[in-house]
Write an enzyme that holds these catalytic residues in place. Structure first.
Site, PDB file in Angstrom:
ATOM      1  N   ASP A   1       3.003  -4.335   8.094  1.00  0.00           N
ATOM      2  CA  ASP A   1       1.731  -3.684   7.930  1.00  0.00           C
ATOM      3  C   ASP A   1       0.814  -4.408   8.074  1.00  0.00           C
ATOM      4  O   ASP A   1       0.381  -5.331   7.230  1.00  0.00           O
ATOM      5  CB  ASP A   1       1.977  -2.818   6.654  1.00  0.00           C
ATOM      6  CG  ASP A   1       0.412  -2.193   6.303  1.00  0.00           C
ATOM      7  OD1 ASP A   1      -0.330  -2.415   7.172  1.00  0.00           O
ATOM      8  OD2 ASP A   1       0.461  -1.808   5.283  1.00  0.00           O
TER       9      ASP A   1
ATOM     10  N   CYS B   1      -4.710   2.427  -3.844  1.00  0.00           N
ATOM     11  CA  CYS B   1      -3.336   2.835  -3.268  1.00  0.00           C
ATOM     12  C   CYS B   1      -2.291   1.843  -3.232  1.00  0.00           C
ATOM     13  O   CYS B   1      -1.646   1.739  -2.490  1.00  0.00           O
ATOM     14  CB  CYS B   1      -3.781   3.174  -1.801  1.00  0.00           C
ATOM     15  SG  CYS B   1      -4.672   4.663  -1.280  1.00  0.00           S
TER      16      CYS B   1
ATOM     17  N   GLN C   1      -4.482  -5.067   6.914  1.00  0.00           N
ATOM     18  CA  GLN C   1      -5.739  -5.807   6.561  1.00  0.00           C
ATOM     19  C   GLN C   1      -5.715  -7.023   7.255  1.00  0.00           C
ATOM     20  O   GLN C   1      -6.473  -8.080   7.111  1.00  0.00           O
ATOM     21  CB  GLN C   1      -5.524  -6.244   5.182  1.00  0.00           C
ATOM     22  CG  GLN C   1      -5.693  -4.957   4.339  1.00  0.00           C
ATOM     23  CD  GLN C   1      -7.159  -4.415   4.131  1.00  0.00           C
ATOM     24  OE1 GLN C   1      -7.874  -4.799   4.495  1.00  0.00           O
ATOM     25  NE2 GLN C   1      -7.115  -3.186   3.926  1.00  0.00           N
TER      26      GLN C   1
ATOM     27  N   HIS D   1       0.775  -1.229  -0.034  1.00  0.00           N
ATOM     28  CA  HIS D   1       0.008  -0.048   0.019  1.00  0.00           C
ATOM     29  C   HIS D   1       0.681   1.199   0.066  1.00  0.00           C
ATOM     30  O   HIS D   1       1.930   1.045   0.488  1.00  0.00           O
ATOM     31  CB  HIS D   1      -0.844  -0.104   1.339  1.00  0.00           C
ATOM     32  CG  HIS D   1      -1.875   1.066   1.455  1.00  0.00           C
ATOM     33  ND1 HIS D   1      -1.633   2.188   1.944  1.00  0.00           N
ATOM     34  CD2 HIS D   1      -3.156   0.891   1.398  1.00  0.00           C
ATOM     35  CE1 HIS D   1      -2.810   3.016   1.511  1.00  0.00           C
ATOM     36  NE2 HIS D   1      -3.633   2.072   1.534  1.00  0.00           N
TER      37      HIS D   1
ATOM     38  N   LYS E   1     -10.396  -0.525  10.646  1.00  0.00           N
ATOM     39  CA  LYS E   1     -10.475  -1.635   9.650  1.00  0.00           C
ATOM     40  C   LYS E   1     -10.963  -2.942  10.514  1.00  0.00           C
ATOM     41  O   LYS E   1     -10.933  -3.915   9.917  1.00  0.00           O
ATOM     42  CB  LYS E   1      -9.416  -2.044   9.017  1.00  0.00           C
ATOM     43  CG  LYS E   1      -8.904  -0.921   7.953  1.00  0.00           C
ATOM     44  CD  LYS E   1      -7.987  -1.141   7.155  1.00  0.00           C
ATOM     45  CE  LYS E   1      -7.143  -0.029   6.439  1.00  0.00           C
ATOM     46  NZ  LYS E   1      -7.669   0.251   5.033  1.00  0.00           N
TER      47      LYS E   1
HETATM   48  N1  PMP Z   1      -1.610  -0.698   4.592  1.00  0.00           N
HETATM   49  C1  PMP Z   1      -2.530  -1.575   3.888  1.00  0.00           C
HETATM   50  C2  PMP Z   1      -2.435  -2.984   3.534  1.00  0.00           C
HETATM   51  C3  PMP Z   1      -4.136  -0.847   3.956  1.00  0.00           C
HETATM   52  O1  PMP Z   1      -4.907  -1.609   3.533  1.00  0.00           O
HETATM   53  C4  PMP Z   1      -4.053   0.403   4.467  1.00  0.00           C
HETATM   54  C5  PMP Z   1      -5.562   1.206   4.244  1.00  0.00           C
HETATM   55  N2  PMP Z   1      -6.553   1.125   3.208  1.00  0.00           N
HETATM   56  C6  PMP Z   1      -3.345   1.537   4.866  1.00  0.00           C
HETATM   57  C7  PMP Z   1      -1.939   0.750   4.977  1.00  0.00           C
HETATM   58  C8  PMP Z   1      -3.373   2.538   5.622  1.00  0.00           C
HETATM   59  O2  PMP Z   1      -4.183   2.365   6.621  1.00  0.00           O
HETATM   60  P1  PMP Z   1      -4.741   3.944   7.382  1.00  0.00           P
HETATM   61  O3  PMP Z   1      -5.239   4.780   6.056  1.00  0.00           O
HETATM   62  O4  PMP Z   1      -5.766   3.542   8.296  1.00  0.00           O
HETATM   63  O5  PMP Z   1      -3.395   4.733   7.670  1.00  0.00           O
END
Ligand code: PMP
Length: 576
Positions: free
Chosen positions: A209, A377, A212, A132, A235
Site C-alpha cells: 500500500d 482509519c 502515503q 490503514h 495524495k
Molecule cells: N492506505 C493508506 C496508508 C492511506 O493513508 C489511505 C488514505 N488515508 C488509504 C490506504 C486509502 O486511500 P483511499 O481513500 O484514497 O482509497
C-alpha cells in the site's frame, strides 16, 4: 536543473495562496487556513486543475469507443497518463497499470479477483499492525469468505515493521503479505524490501500500500520486486476518484475480471462464452473517470521531476519542515509522540496530556489550522498503542516554517486556555460573556437561552469558545453510568446518553463525553430535546436549529463528532 524553490512551489496552489493570510495576530487570521492535513489529501496545483478543465472545455468525449476526433484526443490524453504512471513507478508495461478509484479499490480488486479464488482454510494472510483499514477490512472479508487466517506482523519500538523475526510470521502457509510502504500515522518508511523478499521466498504474493509513499519518495516497483503496488492520485497533488493498481503482468493475466461491463470485453454473446479484453482493459469495466485520469497525468508531470532528482531539494525541504515541527512540538511538555524519533515523512502523530484530541483539533480549527484528530482509519494501531485516538499533523512541500511556528504558538495558547481552569471563567467574564454566566443550570438549559447566546456571538472563533464553556459547565455523569448501555456508537470520542421519562410522558436526557467540545455540543442538543414529548422530539428539526445557531457544520457526520449519532439515539430512546 531547476532547483526547488519553496515560495515558488507554494504559489502554484490556488487554495493555499487564497487562504495564506495567516498571522500571529489572531484578529487578522479569521479567513486564513494553515493546511496540515496532507496525508488525508493534498491540495492541487493550478496546472492540474486547468488540465481537467481543458478536457471538459475542449475535448470532452468518451475514450476508446468512437472513431471521431474528440474521442481520439481524449483517448490520447487518457493513455498518455497511463504511460506517465508506468514510467513514474518503473513498471515494465502499461498493461501493468490498472485505473481504479484509488488505493482502497485497488486492494479490493486484488482481494476479490485473486485472493478469493485461491485462498483456502489452510492458508494465511499476513498484514502489519499499523495498517490503514483499507488494507485490513478487504482481507478480513476474504478471510471470512475462504476460512483463511490473518496473522499480524508486529512493530518495533520506533514504529517500523519488525523484520527481526519474519520467519515466525511468514511461512509456507502464507499466501498473501500486504503492508504499507509508509503508515499514515507513524510516518516511517517500512523495510518493505525485506518483507517482499521473505514473502517471495515462501511463494507468497506481496501487495504494498503506497498511498502515503508516492508523494514523498521515488518508488521503483521493479527494484522492490513486489507483486502489487497500490496508490491514490489525490495524495500526490492529483484529483480524487482515481488511483492505480500496479500488478505484475503474469499475475494480472491469470486473474479473472473484478467487474463486468462495457470496455472490458472482447466478444459478448448469448450463445457463446463471453471473452474478455486484454490488459489493462480487462479490469476497467464501464466509462472510467476520464477527467481525473488526465488530471492525474498532469500531477505526475508536476511531481516526478521533483522526486527523481534528490539534488533539487524537494525532499530536503520536506525533511527540514518535519525536523522543525517535531523539535518544536518536543519542547511542549504535554506532547507525547506516538513513537519517539523524527518521522521519515511529514506525518507527526501525538497526544496531549490532559487534553482530548478533539478539543485541541477544534480549538486549532478556530485559529484556521487544519490538523486531524481521531483514529486515522487505523483502529488496530490505536488499540496496540493503548490510545483511543491521536492528533496528526501532516505536511506537504507547500507548507512553510512560518506556518509551523504559527501552529506551535496557537497550540501553546490552546494549552494555556484550559477551559477546565477557573481563570478562564474570569477571563471570559472580562470579555463580556455575560450571557454565558447566566447559563447556570445547564441540565435544564432552555433552548431560547442557547439561541440568544449564539445569535449574540459572531464568528467561529467566538462560537467555539462558547461551546467549550458550555461543555465545561455540563455536570459529569457518574462513572458507573458511563457504561455499555449508555454509550453512543458512531461518535468518535466517547459519549454517553441517559434517558428518564416522567409519568406525563415528558423526556429528560442527560449526557456526557470525554471531549469538552462534544460536551458543549451536547448541552446545545439536550436543550432542544429535554422536557419534550416523543412526538415533539421526533418532529424537531435539528438541522434548522443548528443553522440558526451558526453551527450547521457540526452536523456533518464526517466531522467525526457524531452529533447526528447522538440525535439518532435520542430519537430512538423517545419511543412514540
Ligand atoms: N492506505 C493508506 C496508508 C492511506 O493513508 C489511505 C488514505 N488515508 C488509504 C490506504 C486509502 O486511500 P483511499 O481513500 O484514497 O482509497
Amino acid at each position: 536543473m531547476n532547483l526547488f524553490v519553496p515560495q515558488q512551489f507554494r504559489q502554484k496552489f490556488p487554495l493555499i495562496t487564497r487562504y495564506a493570510k495567516y498571522s500571529t495576530d489572531k484578529s487578522q487570521s479569521k479567513s486564513s487556513i494553515v493546511y496540515f492535513d496532507n496525508a488525508a489529501t493534498t491540495q492541487k496545483p493550478e496546472q492540474v486543475i486547468a488540465c481537467q478543465q481543458r478536457y471538459y472545455g475542449e475535448y470532452n468525449a468518451n475514450v476508446h469507443r468512437a472513431s471521431h476526433q474528440l474521442s481520439t484526443n481524449a483517448t490520447f490524453a487518457f493513455e498518455k497518463a497511463r504511460t506517465l504512471v508506468q514510467k513514474f513507478i518503473g513498471a515494465n508495461s502499461i498493461k501493468e497499470i490498472i485505473w481504479t478509484k484509488g488505493t482502497t479499490e485497488s486492494i479490493n480488486l486484488v482481494v476479490q479477483s485473486l485472493a478469493r479464488n485461491t485462498l483456502t482454510s489452510a492458508d494465511e494472510i499476513v498484514l502489519c499492525a499499523s495498517e490503514h483499514h483499507a488494507n485490513i477490512v478487504p482481507w478480513q472479508i476474504v478471510a471470512e469468505q475462504t476460512g483463511a487466517v490473518i496473522k499480524i506482523l508486529p512493530l518495533n519500538e520506533q514504529g517500523f515493521i519488525d523484520v527481526s523475526n519474519l520467519d515466525e510470521f511468514i511461512s509456507k502457509k502464507t499466501k498473501f503479505v500486504a503492508c504499507a510502504h509508509i503508515s499514515n500515522v507513524l510516518g516511517r518508511i517500512n523495510p518493505i524490501k525485506a518483507v517482499i523478499a521473505k514473502a517471495k521466498s515462501v511463494g507468497a504474493i506481496s501487495l504494498i500500500d503506497g498511498a502515503q509513499a508516492v508523494a514523498h519518495i521515488a518508488v521503483d516497483v521493479r527494484a522492490l520486486d513486489c507483486d502489487f503496488y497500490v496508490f491514490s492520485a489525490h495524495k500526490m497533488y492529483g484529483p480524487t476518484g482515481i488511483g492505480v493498481l500496479y500488478g505484475k503482468q503474469a499475475l494480472l493475466e491469470n486473474m479473472p475480471p473484478y467487474q463486468g461491463g462495457g470496455e472490458m470485453i472482447k466478444t459478448v454473446s448469448f450463445t457463446q462464452t463471453t471473452t474478455f479484453n486484454s490488459l489493462p482493459f480487462k479490469f476497467e469495466a464501464g466509462t472510467p473517470n476520464i477527467a481525473a485520469v488526465i488530471g492525474f497525468g498532469e500531477s505526475i508531470t508536476f511531481l516526478a521531476p521533483l522526486l527523481a532528482d534528490i539534488q533539487k531539494g524537494y525532499n530536503l525541504y520536506e525533511q527540514k519542515m518535519v525536523n522543525h515541527c517535531y523539535q518544536e512540538l518536543a519542547k511542549i511538555a504535554q506532547v507525547n509522540f506516538i513513537v519517539e524519533g523524527i518521522p521519515d515523512i511529514g506525518v507527526i502523530a501525538f497526544t496531549i496530556a490532559g487534553h482530548h484530541n478533539h478539543d485541541v483539533a477544534t480549538s486549532l480549527d478556530a485559529s484556521g489550522i487544519a490538523i486531524r484528530s481521531g483514529h486515522h482509519c487505523a483502529m488496530p494501531l490505536m488499540a496496540h498503542l493503548n490510545i483511543d485516538g491521536c492528533l496528526r499533523v501532516s505536511l506537504a512541500a507547500y507548507n512553510t516554517i512560518e506556518e509551523i511556528d504559527y501552529f506551535i504558538n496557537c497550540l501553546r495558547e490552546v494549552l494555556l486556555e484550559d477551559f477546565s481552569q477557573a481563570g478562564v471563567q474570569v477571563e471570559l467574564q472580562q470579555k463580556n460573556h455575560a450571557k454565558t454566566e447566566q447559563l447556570i443550570n445547564l441540565r435544564t438549559k432552555e433552548m431560547k437561552d442557547i439561541i440568544t447566546l449564539f445569535t449574540t456571538v459572531k464568528g467561529w472563533d467566538s462560537r467555539h469558545r462558547e461551546i467549550m464553556l458550555l461543555g465545561k459547565n455540563l455536570p459529569r455523569m457518574e462513572q458507573a453510568l458511563r457504561n455499555e448501555q449508555t454509550i453512543i456508537t458512531g461518535c468518535e470520542s466517547l459519549a454517553w446518553l441517559k434517558v428518564e421519562q416522567t409519568r406525563q410522558g415528558v423526556y429528560f436526557f442527560s449526557a456526557d463525553s470525554d471531549a469538552k467540545i462534544i460536551r458543549g455540543l451536547l448541552v446545545i442538543v439536550l436543550a432542544a430535546f429535554n422536557h419534550k414529548t416523543a412526538e415533539q422530539i421526533h418532529n424537531f428539526d435539528i438541522k434548522e436549529y443548528f443553522n440558526q445557531l451558526g453551527l450547521i457544520q457540526h452536523l456533518s457526520p464526517s466531522r467525526g463528532n457524531g452529533l447526528l449519532a447522538i440525535v439518532d439515539k435520542i430519537k430512538l430512546l423517545a419511543k412514540e
